[in-house]
Scaffold this motif. Structure first.
Motif, PDB file in Angstrom:
ATOM      1  N   HIS A  79       0.922  -1.302   0.082  1.00  0.00           N
ATOM      2  CA  HIS A  79      -0.087  -0.005   0.060  1.00  0.00           C
ATOM      3  C   HIS A  79       0.797   1.150   0.220  1.00  0.00           C
ATOM      4  CE1 HIS A  79      -3.852   1.945   2.041  1.00  0.00           C
ATOM      5  NE2 HIS A  79      -3.455   2.705   0.954  1.00  0.00           N
ATOM      6  N   GLN A  80       0.983   2.009  -1.295  1.00  0.00           N
ATOM      7  CA  GLN A  80       1.659   3.108  -1.240  1.00  0.00           C
ATOM      8  C   GLN A  80       0.603   4.334  -0.809  1.00  0.00           C
ATOM      9  OE1 GLN A  80       4.299   3.809  -4.230  1.00  0.00           O
ATOM     10  NE2 GLN A  80       3.963   5.943  -4.468  1.00  0.00           N
ATOM     11  N   ILE A  81       1.116   4.713   0.391  1.00  0.00           N
ATOM     12  CA  ILE A  81       0.536   6.025   0.996  1.00  0.00           C
ATOM     13  C   ILE A  81       0.670   7.332   0.346  1.00  0.00           C
ATOM     14  CG2 ILE A  81      -0.243   7.149   2.984  1.00  0.00           C
ATOM     15  CD1 ILE A  81      -1.165   4.042   3.103  1.00  0.00           C
ATOM     16  N   GLU A  82       1.857   7.791   0.134  1.00  0.00           N
ATOM     17  CA  GLU A  82       2.248   8.975  -0.364  1.00  0.00           C
ATOM     18  C   GLU A  82       2.792   9.254  -1.833  1.00  0.00           C
ATOM     19  OE1 GLU A  82       3.714  10.970   3.969  1.00  0.00           O
ATOM     20  OE2 GLU A  82       4.988   9.553   3.171  1.00  0.00           O
ATOM     21  N   MET A  83       3.001  10.241  -2.171  1.00  0.00           N
ATOM     22  CA  MET A  83       3.379  10.405  -3.567  1.00  0.00           C
ATOM     23  C   MET A  83       2.646   9.596  -4.511  1.00  0.00           C
ATOM     24  SD  MET A  83       7.390  10.897  -2.831  1.00  0.00           S
ATOM     25  CE  MET A  83       7.605  11.637  -4.548  1.00  0.00           C
ATOM     26  N   LEU A  88      -0.160   5.577  -9.396  1.00  0.00           N
ATOM     27  CA  LEU A  88       1.188   4.739  -9.658  1.00  0.00           C
ATOM     28  C   LEU A  88       1.149   4.495 -11.135  1.00  0.00           C
ATOM     29  CD1 LEU A  88       1.334   2.322  -6.336  1.00  0.00           C
ATOM     30  CD2 LEU A  88       2.396   4.471  -6.782  1.00  0.00           C
ATOM     31  N   SER A  89       2.648   4.758 -11.611  1.00  0.00           N
ATOM     32  CA  SER A  89       2.934   4.271 -12.993  1.00  0.00           C
ATOM     33  C   SER A  89       3.042   2.912 -12.993  1.00  0.00           C
ATOM     34  CB  SER A  89       3.836   5.109 -13.469  1.00  0.00           C
ATOM     35  OG  SER A  89       5.246   4.804 -12.798  1.00  0.00           O
ATOM     36  N   GLN A  90       3.130   2.035 -14.285  1.00  0.00           N
ATOM     37  CA  GLN A  90       3.400   0.971 -14.361  1.00  0.00           C
ATOM     38  C   GLN A  90       4.896   0.615 -13.727  1.00  0.00           C
ATOM     39  OE1 GLN A  90       3.016  -0.171 -18.207  1.00  0.00           O
ATOM     40  NE2 GLN A  90       0.894  -0.786 -17.977  1.00  0.00           N
ATOM     41  N   VAL A  91       5.763   1.637 -14.028  1.00  0.00           N
ATOM     42  CA  VAL A  91       7.147   1.407 -13.679  1.00  0.00           C
ATOM     43  C   VAL A  91       7.219   1.367 -11.972  1.00  0.00           C
ATOM     44  CG1 VAL A  91       9.558   2.589 -13.478  1.00  0.00           C
ATOM     45  CG2 VAL A  91       8.276   2.278 -15.600  1.00  0.00           C
ATOM     46  N   GLU A  92       6.773   2.613 -11.273  1.00  0.00           N
ATOM     47  CA  GLU A  92       6.693   2.567  -9.913  1.00  0.00           C
ATOM     48  C   GLU A  92       5.821   1.486  -9.326  1.00  0.00           C
ATOM     49  OE1 GLU A  92       6.043   7.312  -9.005  1.00  0.00           O
ATOM     50  OE2 GLU A  92       4.481   6.249 -10.045  1.00  0.00           O
ATOM     51  N   GLU A  93       4.795   0.984  -9.836  1.00  0.00           N
ATOM     52  CA  GLU A  93       4.261  -0.236  -9.420  1.00  0.00           C
ATOM     53  C   GLU A  93       4.855  -1.545  -9.493  1.00  0.00           C
ATOM     54  OE1 GLU A  93       0.203  -3.041  -9.883  1.00  0.00           O
ATOM     55  OE2 GLU A  93       0.101  -0.818 -10.436  1.00  0.00           O
ATOM     56  N   ARG A  94       5.610  -1.744 -10.540  1.00  0.00           N
ATOM     57  CA  ARG A  94       6.794  -2.942 -10.522  1.00  0.00           C
ATOM     58  C   ARG A  94       7.936  -2.765  -9.796  1.00  0.00           C
ATOM     59  NH1 ARG A  94       6.190  -7.479 -13.779  1.00  0.00           N
ATOM     60  NH2 ARG A  94       8.234  -8.443 -13.477  1.00  0.00           N
ATOM     61  N   ALA A  95       8.087  -1.681  -9.589  1.00  0.00           N
ATOM     62  CA  ALA A  95       9.364  -1.639  -8.571  1.00  0.00           C
ATOM     63  C   ALA A  95       9.042  -2.058  -7.302  1.00  0.00           C
ATOM     64  CB  ALA A  95      10.190   0.067  -8.447  1.00  0.00           C
ATOM     65  N   LEU A  96       7.845  -1.724  -6.769  1.00  0.00           N
ATOM     66  CA  LEU A  96       7.483  -2.367  -5.437  1.00  0.00           C
ATOM     67  C   LEU A  96       7.146  -3.875  -5.472  1.00  0.00           C
ATOM     68  CD1 LEU A  96       4.677   0.357  -4.480  1.00  0.00           C
ATOM     69  CD2 LEU A  96       6.877   0.176  -3.569  1.00  0.00           C
ATOM     70  N   ILE A  97       6.497  -4.100  -6.328  1.00  0.00           N
ATOM     71  CA  ILE A  97       6.231  -5.706  -6.715  1.00  0.00           C
ATOM     72  C   ILE A  97       7.908  -6.537  -6.730  1.00  0.00           C
ATOM     73  CG2 ILE A  97       5.560  -7.519  -8.216  1.00  0.00           C
ATOM     74  CD1 ILE A  97       2.998  -5.468  -9.148  1.00  0.00           C
ATOM     75  N   ASP A  98       8.571  -6.027  -7.490  1.00  0.00           N
ATOM     76  CA  ASP A  98      10.010  -6.719  -7.839  1.00  0.00           C
ATOM     77  C   ASP A  98      10.840  -6.817  -6.357  1.00  0.00           C
ATOM     78  OD1 ASP A  98       9.258  -7.207 -10.186  1.00  0.00           O
ATOM     79  OD2 ASP A  98      10.688  -5.948 -10.976  1.00  0.00           O
ATOM     80  N   ALA A  99      10.522  -5.617  -5.802  1.00  0.00           N
ATOM     81  CA  ALA A  99      11.412  -5.384  -4.301  1.00  0.00           C
ATOM     82  C   ALA A  99      10.490  -6.728  -3.381  1.00  0.00           C
ATOM     83  CB  ALA A  99      11.444  -4.210  -3.934  1.00  0.00           C
ATOM     84  N   ILE A 100       9.484  -6.755  -3.507  1.00  0.00           N
ATOM     85  CA  ILE A 100       8.561  -7.237  -2.455  1.00  0.00           C
ATOM     86  C   ILE A 100       8.941  -8.880  -2.738  1.00  0.00           C
ATOM     87  CG2 ILE A 100       6.582  -8.195  -1.425  1.00  0.00           C
ATOM     88  CD1 ILE A 100       5.721  -5.117  -1.994  1.00  0.00           C
TER      89      ILE A 100
END
Length: 134
Positions: A79-83, A88-100
């Motif tokens: 859950h991205q709360i801020e910014m 979320l762009s696809q790139v931002e969402e993908r960064a979160l998913i990959d890190a997790i």
């Protein structure tokens, strides 16, 4: 014995240079500010390497590895709360998913904005996402 292999439900909240991680099965949580920033003025998860390292360290505190090779699998509601500005762009969402996913997650579901969910709300969302996935 079979429940040992069941993925652990986790709820992760992302803030600017801060992450909260909740274990939804036992109520434990950890919240920390990053010593080395992973956010910049444009993107919350801008420094992927540092963000991933920081996230992994938090998760490993709540879900310790069992031996040197075996780690429990996770099912995660991120859950991205801020910014989130325009979402979320696809790139931002993908960064979160990959890190997790690099932290033993078998499934990752991303939501954005709004308020922090309660334990019951987070579990309900995870259940709903799992049902739609099947």
């Amino acid at each position: 014995m079979l429940s040992f292999f069941k993925p652990i439900p986790i709820y992760i909240l992302f803030y600017i240079d801060k992450i909260k991680v909740y274990r939804l099965d036992n109520g434990l949580f950890i919240e920390r500010n990053a010593v080395i920033p992973f956010s910049n003025s444009k993107i919350l998860f801008a420094n992927f390497t540092e963000g991933e390292r920081f996230l992994s360290s938090l998760i490993s505190e709540l879900v310790p590895r069992l031996g040197s090779f075996f780690s429990r699998s996770l099912i995660v509601l991120a859950h991205q709360i801020e910014m989130i500005n325009e979402g979320l762009s696809q790139v931002e969402e993908r960064a979160l998913i990959d890190a997790i996913r690099h932290s033993s997650a078998v499934d990752v579901f991303v939501i954005e904005g709004g308020n922090e969910l309660t334990k019951d709300q987070a579990l309900q969302k995870l259940k709903m996402y799992q049902e739609t996935k099947q």
